[in-house]
Write a protein that holds these residues in place. Structure first.
Motif, PDB file in Angstrom:
ATOM      1  N   MET A   1      65.920  88.216  34.577  1.00  0.00           N
ATOM      2  CA  MET A   1      66.876  87.733  33.600  1.00  0.00           C
ATOM      3  C   MET A   1      68.282  87.991  34.126  1.00  0.00           C
ATOM      4  SD  MET A   1      67.588  89.122  29.698  1.00  0.00           S
ATOM      5  CE  MET A   1      65.888  89.503  29.518  1.00  0.00           C
ATOM      6  N   GLU A   2      69.123  86.992  33.970  1.00  0.00           N
ATOM      7  CA  GLU A   2      70.529  87.098  34.347  1.00  0.00           C
ATOM      8  C   GLU A   2      71.368  86.876  33.098  1.00  0.00           C
ATOM      9  OE1 GLU A   2      73.866  84.512  36.833  1.00  0.00           O
ATOM     10  OE2 GLU A   2      71.771  83.883  36.846  1.00  0.00           O
ATOM     11  N   ILE A   3      72.461  87.614  32.974  1.00  0.00           N
ATOM     12  CA  ILE A   3      73.423  87.376  31.899  1.00  0.00           C
ATOM     13  C   ILE A   3      74.701  86.887  32.559  1.00  0.00           C
ATOM     14  CG2 ILE A   3      74.762  88.376  30.023  1.00  0.00           C
ATOM     15  CD1 ILE A   3      72.436  90.334  29.598  1.00  0.00           C
ATOM     16  N   ARG A   4      75.177  85.737  32.066  1.00  0.00           N
ATOM     17  CA  ARG A   4      76.381  85.138  32.633  1.00  0.00           C
ATOM     18  C   ARG A   4      77.214  84.519  31.516  1.00  0.00           C
ATOM     19  NH1 ARG A   4      75.722  79.890  31.948  1.00  0.00           N
ATOM     20  NH2 ARG A   4      73.698  78.884  32.258  1.00  0.00           N
ATOM     21  N   GLU A   5      78.454  84.223  31.839  1.00  0.00           N
ATOM     22  CA  GLU A   5      79.332  83.578  30.870  1.00  0.00           C
ATOM     23  C   GLU A   5      78.751  82.218  30.479  1.00  0.00           C
ATOM     24  OE1 GLU A   5      84.026  82.305  30.314  1.00  0.00           O
ATOM     25  OE2 GLU A   5      83.422  83.503  32.054  1.00  0.00           O
ATOM     26  N   ALA A   6      78.796  81.913  29.210  1.00  0.00           N
ATOM     27  CA  ALA A   6      78.313  80.621  28.716  1.00  0.00           C
ATOM     28  C   ALA A   6      79.296  79.523  29.105  1.00  0.00           C
ATOM     29  CB  ALA A   6      78.143  80.661  27.205  1.00  0.00           C
ATOM     30  N   THR A   7      78.756  78.370  29.412  1.00  0.00           N
ATOM     31  CA  THR A   7      79.574  77.194  29.704  1.00  0.00           C
ATOM     32  C   THR A   7      79.399  76.181  28.584  1.00  0.00           C
ATOM     33  OG1 THR A   7      77.842  75.988  30.876  1.00  0.00           O
ATOM     34  CG2 THR A   7      79.161  77.566  32.182  1.00  0.00           C
ATOM     35  N   SER A   8      80.258  75.185  28.568  1.00  0.00           N
ATOM     36  CA  SER A   8      80.133  74.149  27.541  1.00  0.00           C
ATOM     37  C   SER A   8      78.799  73.414  27.659  1.00  0.00           C
ATOM     38  CB  SER A   8      81.307  73.176  27.609  1.00  0.00           C
ATOM     39  OG  SER A   8      81.378  72.579  28.875  1.00  0.00           O
ATOM     40  N   ALA A   9      78.274  73.303  28.864  1.00  0.00           N
ATOM     41  CA  ALA A   9      76.985  72.629  29.069  1.00  0.00           C
ATOM     42  C   ALA A   9      75.825  73.408  28.452  1.00  0.00           C
ATOM     43  CB  ALA A   9      76.737  72.410  30.560  1.00  0.00           C
ATOM     44  N   ASP A  10      75.990  74.718  28.262  1.00  0.00           N
ATOM     45  CA  ASP A  10      74.924  75.550  27.690  1.00  0.00           C
ATOM     46  C   ASP A  10      74.701  75.280  26.207  1.00  0.00           C
ATOM     47  OD1 ASP A  10      74.410  76.924  30.090  1.00  0.00           O
ATOM     48  OD2 ASP A  10      75.999  78.390  29.666  1.00  0.00           O
ATOM     49  N   TRP A  11      75.699  74.738  25.537  1.00  0.00           N
ATOM     50  CA  TRP A  11      75.600  74.576  24.078  1.00  0.00           C
ATOM     51  C   TRP A  11      74.397  73.725  23.673  1.00  0.00           C
ATOM     52  CZ3 TRP A  11      76.613  77.374  20.254  1.00  0.00           C
ATOM     53  CH2 TRP A  11      76.579  76.867  18.957  1.00  0.00           C
ATOM     54  N   THR A  51      81.689  84.569  25.360  1.00  0.00           N
ATOM     55  CA  THR A  51      80.321  84.222  24.975  1.00  0.00           C
ATOM     56  C   THR A  51      79.497  84.194  26.245  1.00  0.00           C
ATOM     57  OG1 THR A  51      81.082  82.930  23.081  1.00  0.00           O
ATOM     58  CG2 THR A  51      78.833  82.526  23.839  1.00  0.00           C
ATOM     59  N   VAL A  52      78.323  84.822  26.182  1.00  0.00           N
ATOM     60  CA  VAL A  52      77.435  84.883  27.343  1.00  0.00           C
ATOM     61  C   VAL A  52      76.065  84.338  26.965  1.00  0.00           C
ATOM     62  CG1 VAL A  52      78.636  86.863  28.364  1.00  0.00           C
ATOM     63  CG2 VAL A  52      76.664  87.259  26.854  1.00  0.00           C
ATOM     64  N   VAL A  53      75.286  84.033  27.991  1.00  0.00           N
ATOM     65  CA  VAL A  53      73.899  83.636  27.809  1.00  0.00           C
ATOM     66  C   VAL A  53      73.027  84.486  28.714  1.00  0.00           C
ATOM     67  CG1 VAL A  53      74.278  81.264  27.017  1.00  0.00           C
ATOM     68  CG2 VAL A  53      74.182  81.736  29.474  1.00  0.00           C
ATOM     69  N   ALA A  54      71.825  84.784  28.234  1.00  0.00           N
ATOM     70  CA  ALA A  54      70.791  85.418  29.047  1.00  0.00           C
ATOM     71  C   ALA A  54      69.879  84.290  29.493  1.00  0.00           C
ATOM     72  CB  ALA A  54      70.025  86.445  28.239  1.00  0.00           C
ATOM     73  N   VAL A  55      69.687  84.164  30.793  1.00  0.00           N
ATOM     74  CA  VAL A  55      68.916  83.050  31.327  1.00  0.00           C
ATOM     75  C   VAL A  55      67.788  83.543  32.221  1.00  0.00           C
ATOM     76  CG1 VAL A  55      70.849  81.421  31.202  1.00  0.00           C
ATOM     77  CG2 VAL A  55      70.484  82.735  33.294  1.00  0.00           C
ATOM     78  N   ASP A  56      66.746  82.751  32.245  1.00  0.00           N
ATOM     79  CA  ASP A  56      65.651  82.923  33.192  1.00  0.00           C
ATOM     80  C   ASP A  56      65.521  81.573  33.879  1.00  0.00           C
ATOM     81  OD1 ASP A  56      63.439  83.568  34.650  1.00  0.00           O
ATOM     82  OD2 ASP A  56      62.099  83.810  32.939  1.00  0.00           O
ATOM     83  N   GLY A  57      66.046  81.468  35.081  1.00  0.00           N
ATOM     84  CA  GLY A  57      66.129  80.171  35.734  1.00  0.00           C
ATOM     85  C   GLY A  57      67.110  79.299  34.987  1.00  0.00           C
ATOM     86  N   ASP A  58      66.653  78.126  34.555  1.00  0.00           N
ATOM     87  CA  ASP A  58      67.510  77.208  33.802  1.00  0.00           C
ATOM     88  C   ASP A  58      67.340  77.353  32.292  1.00  0.00           C
ATOM     89  OD1 ASP A  58      68.536  76.112  36.126  1.00  0.00           O
ATOM     90  OD2 ASP A  58      66.997  74.544  36.226  1.00  0.00           O
ATOM     91  N   ARG A  59      66.465  78.238  31.863  1.00  0.00           N
ATOM     92  CA  ARG A  59      66.171  78.381  30.430  1.00  0.00           C
ATOM     93  C   ARG A  59      67.036  79.469  29.813  1.00  0.00           C
ATOM     94  NH1 ARG A  59      61.007  77.894  27.075  1.00  0.00           N
ATOM     95  NH2 ARG A  59      61.979  77.687  25.046  1.00  0.00           N
ATOM     96  N   ILE A  60      67.696  79.147  28.717  1.00  0.00           N
ATOM     97  CA  ILE A  60      68.499  80.125  27.988  1.00  0.00           C
ATOM     98  C   ILE A  60      67.578  80.859  27.026  1.00  0.00           C
ATOM     99  CG2 ILE A  60      70.372  80.452  26.338  1.00  0.00           C
ATOM    100  CD1 ILE A  60      71.800  78.107  27.701  1.00  0.00           C
ATOM    101  N   LEU A  61      67.517  82.175  27.178  1.00  0.00           N
ATOM    102  CA  LEU A  61      66.678  83.024  26.335  1.00  0.00           C
ATOM    103  C   LEU A  61      67.414  83.487  25.086  1.00  0.00           C
ATOM    104  CD1 LEU A  61      65.378  85.353  29.204  1.00  0.00           C
ATOM    105  CD2 LEU A  61      64.308  83.253  28.345  1.00  0.00           C
ATOM    106  N   GLY A  62      68.721  83.697  25.232  1.00  0.00           N
ATOM    107  CA  GLY A  62      69.522  84.202  24.124  1.00  0.00           C
ATOM    108  C   GLY A  62      70.989  84.116  24.472  1.00  0.00           C
ATOM    109  N   THR A  63      71.812  84.494  23.519  1.00  0.00           N
ATOM    110  CA  THR A  63      73.258  84.405  23.679  1.00  0.00           C
ATOM    111  C   THR A  63      73.927  85.515  22.874  1.00  0.00           C
ATOM    112  OG1 THR A  63      75.187  82.932  23.410  1.00  0.00           O
ATOM    113  CG2 THR A  63      73.427  82.723  21.782  1.00  0.00           C
TER     114      THR A  63
END
Length: 161
Positions: A1-11, A51-63
């Motif tokens: 799992m990676e946590i990174r800054e959320a982008t507008s595309a993540d919405w 705002t950040v997102v937790a991701v596994d590959g291209d899938r957002i797990l949480g924010t």
């Protein structure tokens, strides 16, 4: 799992579970029936917030969103809000996002973190925040109109950094 800054595309991935959680009426005080644009304005922070997102590959797990709890003379206290996709719970995403907030707030020079509205009946969240060092400093009785439990309290929780 990676946590990174959320982008507008993540919405596009965030909004479906954001809406599902809000519409369940069990954990957030946001109004029901918000469309994607209205919800986005409430969730996607601008500096000094993040705002950040937790991701596994291209899938957002949480924010999570974080920033100053209040402007001006209250800006030395951080706050945060968290959502994990209900279909993907139980993977440690909430804990990872909570830990990220603590580290981020410390690195930004905040004095402490205050959660203003942790629903009393949300036992998983209360347990998680307590395990990360947050204390309940007060409960506002019957401040949350829970979809199934009726009026329940909202905890104010704090962790000094």
């Amino acid at each position: 799992m990676e946590i990174r800054e959320a982008t507008s595309a993540d919405w596009a991935q965030i909004y479906p579970f954001w809406s599902q959680i809000v519409e369940a009426g069990e954990t957030y005080v946001y109004p029901l029936g918000l469309g994607p644009d209205e919800a986005r304005a409430l969730w996607m922070e601008t500096p000094p917030g993040l705002t950040v997102v937790a991701v596994d590959g291209d899938r957002i797990l949480g924010t999570a969103k974080m920033g100053p709890n209040r402007p001006g003379r209250g800006a030395h206290i951080a706050t945060g809000s968290f959502m994990v996709d209900p279909e993907l719970q139980g993977r440690g995403t909430g804990r990872a996002l909570g830990t990220y907030l603590v580290e981020w707030a410390r690195s930004q020079g905040y004095h402490s973190i205050q959660f203003n509205a942790v629903v009393e009946s949300n036992a998983h969240a209360v347990y998680l925040w307590q395990s990360l060092g947050f204390k309940i400093v007060g409960t506002v009785p019957e401040a949350f109109d829970h979809q199934t439990n009726g009026l329940v309290g909202l905890h104010i929780m704090v962790r000094k950094l």
